[in-house]
Design a protein around this motif. Structure first.
Motif, short mmCIF file in Angstrom:
data_model
loop_
_atom_site.label_atom_id
_atom_site.label_comp_id
_atom_site.label_asym_id
_atom_site.label_seq_id
_atom_site.Cartn_x
_atom_site.Cartn_y
_atom_site.Cartn_z
N VAL A 45 0.83 -1.21 0.00
CA VAL A 45 0.00 0.00 0.00
C VAL A 45 0.86 1.26 0.00
O VAL A 45 0.50 2.28 -0.58
CB VAL A 45 -0.98 0.05 1.19
CG1 VAL A 45 -2.14 -0.86 1.00
CG2 VAL A 45 -0.31 -0.16 2.50
N GLU A 46 2.02 1.19 0.64
CA GLU A 46 2.92 2.35 0.61
C GLU A 46 3.81 2.33 -0.63
O GLU A 46 4.05 3.36 -1.25
CB GLU A 46 3.78 2.41 1.87
CG GLU A 46 3.03 2.88 3.10
CD GLU A 46 2.22 4.16 2.87
OE1 GLU A 46 2.66 5.03 2.10
OE2 GLU A 46 1.13 4.28 3.44
N ARG A 49 1.79 3.63 -3.42
CA ARG A 49 1.01 4.85 -3.24
C ARG A 49 1.29 5.78 -4.42
O ARG A 49 2.45 5.98 -4.78
CB ARG A 49 1.40 5.55 -1.93
CG ARG A 49 0.49 6.72 -1.61
CD ARG A 49 0.95 7.45 -0.38
NE ARG A 49 0.61 6.81 0.86
CZ ARG A 49 -0.58 6.89 1.45
NH1 ARG A 49 -1.55 7.57 0.87
NH2 ARG A 49 -0.81 6.29 2.59
N ASP A 55 -0.92 9.22 -11.36
CA ASP A 55 -0.92 7.82 -10.89
C ASP A 55 -2.22 7.42 -10.18
O ASP A 55 -2.47 6.24 -9.94
CB ASP A 55 0.21 7.59 -9.85
CG ASP A 55 1.58 7.70 -10.48
OD1 ASP A 55 1.66 7.57 -11.70
OD2 ASP A 55 2.55 7.91 -9.74
N LYS A 88 -7.94 9.48 -1.18
CA LYS A 88 -8.06 10.87 -0.71
C LYS A 88 -6.70 11.42 -0.24
O LYS A 88 -6.24 12.46 -0.71
CB LYS A 88 -9.09 10.96 0.43
CG LYS A 88 -10.46 10.45 0.03
CD LYS A 88 -11.45 10.50 1.16
CE LYS A 88 -11.14 9.56 2.31
NZ LYS A 88 -11.18 8.13 1.97
N LEU A 204 -13.80 2.58 -5.61
CA LEU A 204 -13.29 2.40 -6.97
C LEU A 204 -14.10 1.33 -7.71
O LEU A 204 -14.50 0.33 -7.11
CB LEU A 204 -11.81 1.97 -6.93
CG LEU A 204 -10.79 3.10 -6.91
CD1 LEU A 204 -10.80 3.81 -5.58
CD2 LEU A 204 -9.41 2.54 -7.19
N1 LIG Z 1 -7.32 5.92 -6.46
C1 LIG Z 1 -6.23 5.21 -6.15
N2 LIG Z 1 -5.28 4.96 -7.08
C2 LIG Z 1 -4.19 4.23 -6.79
N3 LIG Z 1 -3.94 3.72 -5.57
C3 LIG Z 1 -4.85 3.93 -4.60
C4 LIG Z 1 -6.03 4.69 -4.84
N4 LIG Z 1 -6.74 4.74 -3.70
C5 LIG Z 1 -6.06 4.07 -2.79
N5 LIG Z 1 -4.91 3.56 -3.32
C6 LIG Z 1 -3.94 2.71 -2.61
O1 LIG Z 1 -4.41 2.54 -1.29
C7 LIG Z 1 -3.53 3.16 -0.35
C8 LIG Z 1 -4.33 4.00 0.60
O2 LIG Z 1 -4.85 5.11 -0.10
P1 LIG Z 1 -5.19 6.47 0.63
O3 LIG Z 1 -4.38 6.60 1.86
O4 LIG Z 1 -5.08 7.56 -0.37
O5 LIG Z 1 -6.72 6.20 0.99
P2 LIG Z 1 -7.74 7.14 1.71
O6 LIG Z 1 -8.86 7.41 0.75
O7 LIG Z 1 -7.05 8.32 2.28
O8 LIG Z 1 -8.28 6.16 2.86
P3 LIG Z 1 -8.70 6.47 4.38
O9 LIG Z 1 -10.06 7.12 4.30
O10 LIG Z 1 -8.76 5.13 5.04
O11 LIG Z 1 -7.65 7.36 4.97
C9 LIG Z 1 -2.54 3.97 -1.16
O12 LIG Z 1 -1.25 3.90 -0.60
C10 LIG Z 1 -2.54 3.32 -2.51
O13 LIG Z 1 -1.61 2.28 -2.52
#
Ligand SMILES: Nc1ncnc2c1ncn2[C@@H]1O[C@H](COP(=O)(O)OP(=O)(O)OP(=O)(O)O)[C@@H](O)[C@H]1O
Ligand SMILES: [Mg+2]
Length: 302
Positions: A45-46, A49, A55, A88, A204
């Motif tokens: 996930v990191e 990111r 991306d 987000k 998604l």
């Molecule tokens: N739209 C996207 N495109 C590509 N990777 C994504 C996307 N959304 C999430 N990810 C993957 O999931 C991980 C977590 O995403 P992110 O931290 O942006 O989510 P978030 O919407 O902020 O979730 P939360 O509400 O739990 O904080 C990212 O590190 C990435 O690997």
């Protein structure tokens, strides 16, 4: 390279001398997203990111709009909301990277749920950060730069803190932009909502999750069957973080081809064919017979 220094700004006459700006260490350290070249132990996930707005998978309308506003230097206060794992935080971090490049750490104050989120934080940390102005020196002239306050998981802020933030947002709009991120927009007071441009990050679509997973599979050189990929996509329910976590944990658990069965076993979910079989018994057999067969198959599975 442009150099950024931070000086005290007399933004408001009523503001008694602000405290020295030691905001660089305030709140959570800014997360600098890992590049895809990181080691094996890095959580995917990191590792995956999104580094730039390009991306970010899905949400093209939202991301393109934010991208355009960033390029035109017209970024409003933002409120990004929606379910977990939809991009987000990644989007805002990509905006910050685009705006500030190497000066990223000096120009952004990030606070999230692990930080104290009461009214004192708004009165001290946020106000101290917002009340100072930054200048970047490029060529012959000094240019004032807008800073960014990133309030992740803003729905965890107390109501008092949110009310205090209303005033801070207005007072320092000249040199600071606020980005609020949350899952539950109804926990943000209407007065704050109306000060921000709102964007909803929906779960998604399967296609986007699948495409992003294919990219990871290719980069990691994984062997994943078509039904295995479909299972990861189905179980993630539009949460990209969950999809990546399932893929990585199944990969670590099986070490071989990632099949549908491996995915369901690893995540502890019943296999669709077992559910089908149980439904069949329940609909076609007596209750006692169904119960016996389900019990037997449960013993067999365990
Ligand atoms: N739209 C996207 N495109 C590509 N990777 C994504 C996307 N959304 C999430 N990810 C993957 O999931 C991980 C977590 O995403 P992110 O931290 O942006 O989510 P978030 O919407 O902020 O979730 P939360 O509400 O739990 O904080 C990212 O590190 C990435 O690997
Ligand atoms: Mg987030």
């Amino acid at each position: 390279m442009a150099e950024v220094i931070t000086v005290m700004d007399i933004d408001d006459d009523n503001n008694p001398s602000p405290k020295p700006n030691n905001n660089n260490n305030m709140g959570k350290n800014v997360v600098v997203a890992a590049a895809p070249s990181q080691g094996k132990a890095t959580p995917w996930v990191e590792k995956y990111r999104p580094q730039s707005l390009a991306d970010v998978a899905a949400h093209r309308d939202i991301v393109d709009t934010i991208d355009r506003l960033t390029s035109e230097n017209r970024l409003p206060h933002l409120l990004l909301y929606g379910p977990p794992g939809t991009g987000k935080t990644s989007t805002i971090l990509a905006v910050a990277r685009k705006l500030y490049g190497a000066q990223y750490h000096n120009m952004i104050l990030e606070l999230n749920a692990s930080d104290d989120r009461g009214i004192d934080v708004v009165r001290q940390q946020i106000q101290d950060f917002a009340s100072t102005q930054s200048f970047s020196f490029g060529g012959d002239s000094a240019k004032s730069s807008v800073k960014l306050v990133l309030l992740d998981e803003a729905d965890a802020m107390t109501k008092d803190a949110q009310f205090a933030l209303r005033r801070v947002i207005e007072k320092y709009t000249r040199n600071t932009r606020f980005s609020l991120i949350c899952n539950h927009v109804n926990k943000i007071i209407p007065a704050l909502q109306s000060r921000c441009t709102r964007f909803r990050f929906a779960p998604l679509e399967e296609f986007h999750v699948s495409e992003r997973l294919k990219h990871v599979i290719e980069t990691e050189g994984l062997d994943v069957s078509e039904s295995g990929l479909a299972a990861v996509v189905r179980l993630s329910n539009g949460d990209m973080r969950k999809a990546l976590n399932i893929l990585q944990s199944t990969h670590m658990a099986s070490q071989q081809q990632i099949t549908e069965e491996a995915v369901y076993l690893c995540t502890g979910n019943p296999l669709p064919k077992d559910i089908e079989q149980i439904s069949y018994w329940l609909l076609n057999e007596s209750f006692a017979e169904s119960f016996k067969r389900i019990q037997l198959s449960y013993l067999f599975i365990c």
